[in-house]
Design a protein around this motif. Structure first.
Motif, PDB file in Angstrom:
ATOM      1  N   SER A 168       0.969  -1.199   0.116  1.00  0.00           N
ATOM      2  CA  SER A 168      -0.194   0.076   0.103  1.00  0.00           C
ATOM      3  C   SER A 168       0.811   1.210   0.028  1.00  0.00           C
ATOM      4  CB  SER A 168      -0.876   0.049   1.099  1.00  0.00           C
ATOM      5  OG  SER A 168      -0.154  -0.004   2.409  1.00  0.00           O
ATOM      6  N   ILE A 169       2.193   1.212  -0.030  1.00  0.00           N
ATOM      7  CA  ILE A 169       3.072   2.203  -0.220  1.00  0.00           C
ATOM      8  C   ILE A 169       3.866   2.065  -1.364  1.00  0.00           C
ATOM      9  CG2 ILE A 169       5.303   3.193   1.080  1.00  0.00           C
ATOM     10  CD1 ILE A 169       4.219   2.156   3.702  1.00  0.00           C
ATOM     11  N   ILE A 170       3.677   3.277  -2.023  1.00  0.00           N
ATOM     12  CA  ILE A 170       4.445   3.334  -3.428  1.00  0.00           C
ATOM     13  C   ILE A 170       5.780   4.065  -3.079  1.00  0.00           C
ATOM     14  CG2 ILE A 170       4.433   4.240  -5.527  1.00  0.00           C
ATOM     15  CD1 ILE A 170       1.381   4.281  -5.555  1.00  0.00           C
ATOM     16  N   GLU A 171       6.884   3.397  -3.340  1.00  0.00           N
ATOM     17  CA  GLU A 171       8.157   3.933  -3.230  1.00  0.00           C
ATOM     18  C   GLU A 171       8.715   4.284  -4.595  1.00  0.00           C
ATOM     19  OE1 GLU A 171      12.449   2.786  -1.411  1.00  0.00           O
ATOM     20  OE2 GLU A 171      10.724   2.514  -0.010  1.00  0.00           O
ATOM     21  N   ILE A 172       9.210   5.794  -4.727  1.00  0.00           N
ATOM     22  CA  ILE A 172       9.830   6.221  -5.849  1.00  0.00           C
ATOM     23  C   ILE A 172      11.131   6.361  -5.771  1.00  0.00           C
ATOM     24  CG2 ILE A 172       9.739   8.073  -7.808  1.00  0.00           C
ATOM     25  CD1 ILE A 172       6.773   8.202  -7.017  1.00  0.00           C
ATOM     26  N   ARG A 173      12.191   6.042  -6.580  1.00  0.00           N
ATOM     27  CA  ARG A 173      13.538   6.314  -6.041  1.00  0.00           C
ATOM     28  C   ARG A 173      14.098   6.946  -7.449  1.00  0.00           C
ATOM     29  NH1 ARG A 173      12.456   1.286  -5.561  1.00  0.00           N
ATOM     30  NH2 ARG A 173      13.805   0.339  -7.239  1.00  0.00           N
ATOM     31  N   ILE A 174      14.956   7.951  -7.163  1.00  0.00           N
ATOM     32  CA  ILE A 174      15.616   8.664  -8.259  1.00  0.00           C
ATOM     33  C   ILE A 174      17.246   8.651  -8.248  1.00  0.00           C
ATOM     34  CG2 ILE A 174      15.419  11.192  -9.592  1.00  0.00           C
ATOM     35  CD1 ILE A 174      13.173  11.779  -7.902  1.00  0.00           C
ATOM     36  N   ASP A 175      17.793   8.178  -9.300  1.00  0.00           N
ATOM     37  CA  ASP A 175      19.105   8.064  -8.899  1.00  0.00           C
ATOM     38  C   ASP A 175      19.710   9.514  -9.632  1.00  0.00           C
ATOM     39  OD1 ASP A 175      18.910   7.937 -11.905  1.00  0.00           O
ATOM     40  OD2 ASP A 175      19.798   5.758 -11.911  1.00  0.00           O
ATOM     41  N   LYS A 176      21.169   9.338  -9.754  1.00  0.00           N
ATOM     42  CA  LYS A 176      21.851  10.477 -10.248  1.00  0.00           C
ATOM     43  C   LYS A 176      21.833  10.849 -11.788  1.00  0.00           C
ATOM     44  CE  LYS A 176      25.861   9.896  -7.072  1.00  0.00           C
ATOM     45  NZ  LYS A 176      27.122   9.536  -6.900  1.00  0.00           N
ATOM     46  N   LYS A 177      21.408   9.773 -12.355  1.00  0.00           N
ATOM     47  CA  LYS A 177      21.084  10.127 -13.853  1.00  0.00           C
ATOM     48  C   LYS A 177      19.577  10.562 -14.219  1.00  0.00           C
ATOM     49  CE  LYS A 177      24.781   6.972 -14.917  1.00  0.00           C
ATOM     50  NZ  LYS A 177      25.221   5.392 -15.399  1.00  0.00           N
ATOM     51  N   LYS A 178      18.977  10.688 -13.168  1.00  0.00           N
ATOM     52  CA  LYS A 178      17.541  11.013 -13.394  1.00  0.00           C
ATOM     53  C   LYS A 178      16.664   9.872 -13.877  1.00  0.00           C
ATOM     54  CE  LYS A 178      17.868  15.860 -14.323  1.00  0.00           C
ATOM     55  NZ  LYS A 178      17.593  17.045 -15.201  1.00  0.00           N
ATOM     56  N   ASN A 179      17.107   8.867 -13.391  1.00  0.00           N
ATOM     57  CA  ASN A 179      16.248   7.502 -13.775  1.00  0.00           C
ATOM     58  C   ASN A 179      15.322   7.354 -12.681  1.00  0.00           C
ATOM     59  OD1 ASN A 179      17.360   6.819 -16.149  1.00  0.00           O
ATOM     60  ND2 ASN A 179      19.109   5.761 -15.195  1.00  0.00           N
ATOM     61  N   ILE A 180      14.042   6.951 -12.939  1.00  0.00           N
ATOM     62  CA  ILE A 180      12.792   6.867 -11.907  1.00  0.00           C
ATOM     63  C   ILE A 180      12.608   5.640 -11.848  1.00  0.00           C
ATOM     64  CG2 ILE A 180      10.859   7.775 -11.160  1.00  0.00           C
ATOM     65  CD1 ILE A 180      11.487  10.275 -12.658  1.00  0.00           C
ATOM     66  N   TYR A 181      12.734   5.094 -10.466  1.00  0.00           N
ATOM     67  CA  TYR A 181      12.322   3.559 -10.240  1.00  0.00           C
ATOM     68  C   TYR A 181      11.107   3.515  -9.633  1.00  0.00           C
ATOM     69  CZ  TYR A 181      17.201   3.006 -11.605  1.00  0.00           C
ATOM     70  OH  TYR A 181      18.336   2.802 -12.362  1.00  0.00           O
ATOM     71  N   ILE A 182      10.181   2.773  -9.840  1.00  0.00           N
ATOM     72  CA  ILE A 182       8.843   2.584  -9.123  1.00  0.00           C
ATOM     73  C   ILE A 182       8.821   0.967  -9.131  1.00  0.00           C
ATOM     74  CG2 ILE A 182       6.491   2.869  -8.672  1.00  0.00           C
ATOM     75  CD1 ILE A 182       6.608   5.537 -10.401  1.00  0.00           C
ATOM     76  N   LYS A 183       8.768   0.302  -7.978  1.00  0.00           N
ATOM     77  CA  LYS A 183       8.781  -1.152  -7.836  1.00  0.00           C
ATOM     78  C   LYS A 183       9.887  -1.636  -8.995  1.00  0.00           C
ATOM     79  CE  LYS A 183       4.136  -1.437  -6.106  1.00  0.00           C
ATOM     80  NZ  LYS A 183       4.244  -1.902  -4.818  1.00  0.00           N
ATOM     81  N   ASP A 184       9.402  -2.559  -9.850  1.00  0.00           N
ATOM     82  CA  ASP A 184      10.270  -3.217 -10.919  1.00  0.00           C
ATOM     83  C   ASP A 184      10.536  -2.436 -12.130  1.00  0.00           C
ATOM     84  OD1 ASP A 184      10.907  -5.187  -8.704  1.00  0.00           O
ATOM     85  OD2 ASP A 184       9.233  -6.501  -9.613  1.00  0.00           O
ATOM     86  N   SER A 185      10.012  -1.314 -12.345  1.00  0.00           N
ATOM     87  CA  SER A 185       9.769  -0.382 -13.432  1.00  0.00           C
ATOM     88  C   SER A 185      10.834   0.683 -13.425  1.00  0.00           C
ATOM     89  CB  SER A 185       8.424   0.151 -13.866  1.00  0.00           C
ATOM     90  OG  SER A 185       7.513  -1.121 -13.785  1.00  0.00           O
TER      91      SER A 185
END
Length: 133
Positions: free
Chosen positions: A58-75
């Motif tokens: 029920s929690i969506i975690e969004i990760r942003i790396d140095k190259k501006k790639n955005i990760y949501i779950k496995d995408s």
């Protein structure tokens, strides 16, 4: 028979200092012992309804790396197409779902705010930034 040591005109002086000292000592003892007293009350709690437990899904975690790639779950999403992709992704979730953003410290502040703004525009009300501190 008259007693020479007793005089009806004498006014006795009361010395209340020892009484005050004893009361202050008792007050100090009371103040020290009261916080350590534990009260136990037997309470029978009401039974809850049998609903599903809230999972970490029920929690969506969004990760942003140095190259501006955005990760949501496995995408993985690119920064330039994130708005459209997130709107499609968000249709699967309830808008009360908590969204957490983790960004690399090398990312420009405005880029993180762009992602936060996109999340808010998608209708999510519970968005937060995660830090190490």
């Amino acid at each position: 028979m008259e007693n020479s040591s007793f005089n009806w005109d004498d006014n006795p002086d009361l010395n209340i200092t020892p009484l005050v000292d004893i009361m202050l000592v008792l007050l100090a003892i009371l103040m020290v012992t009261v916080p350590t007293i534990n009260y136990k009350e037997d309470i029978t709690l009401a039974k809850g309804s049998k609903t599903q437990k809230v999972l970490d899904e029920s929690i969506i975690e969004i990760r942003i790396d140095k190259k501006k790639n955005i990760y949501i779950k496995d995408s993985i999403y690119s920064y330039t197409n994130f708005t459209d992709n997130f709107n499609l992704f968000a249709n699967k979730y309830d808008k009360d779902t908590e969204v957490r953003i983790r960004a690399d410290e090398g990312i420009v502040y405005g880029d993180v705010i762009f992602v936060l703004k996109t999340i808010k525009e998608a209708g999510f009300l519970k968005a937060s930034l995660i830090t190490n501190g």
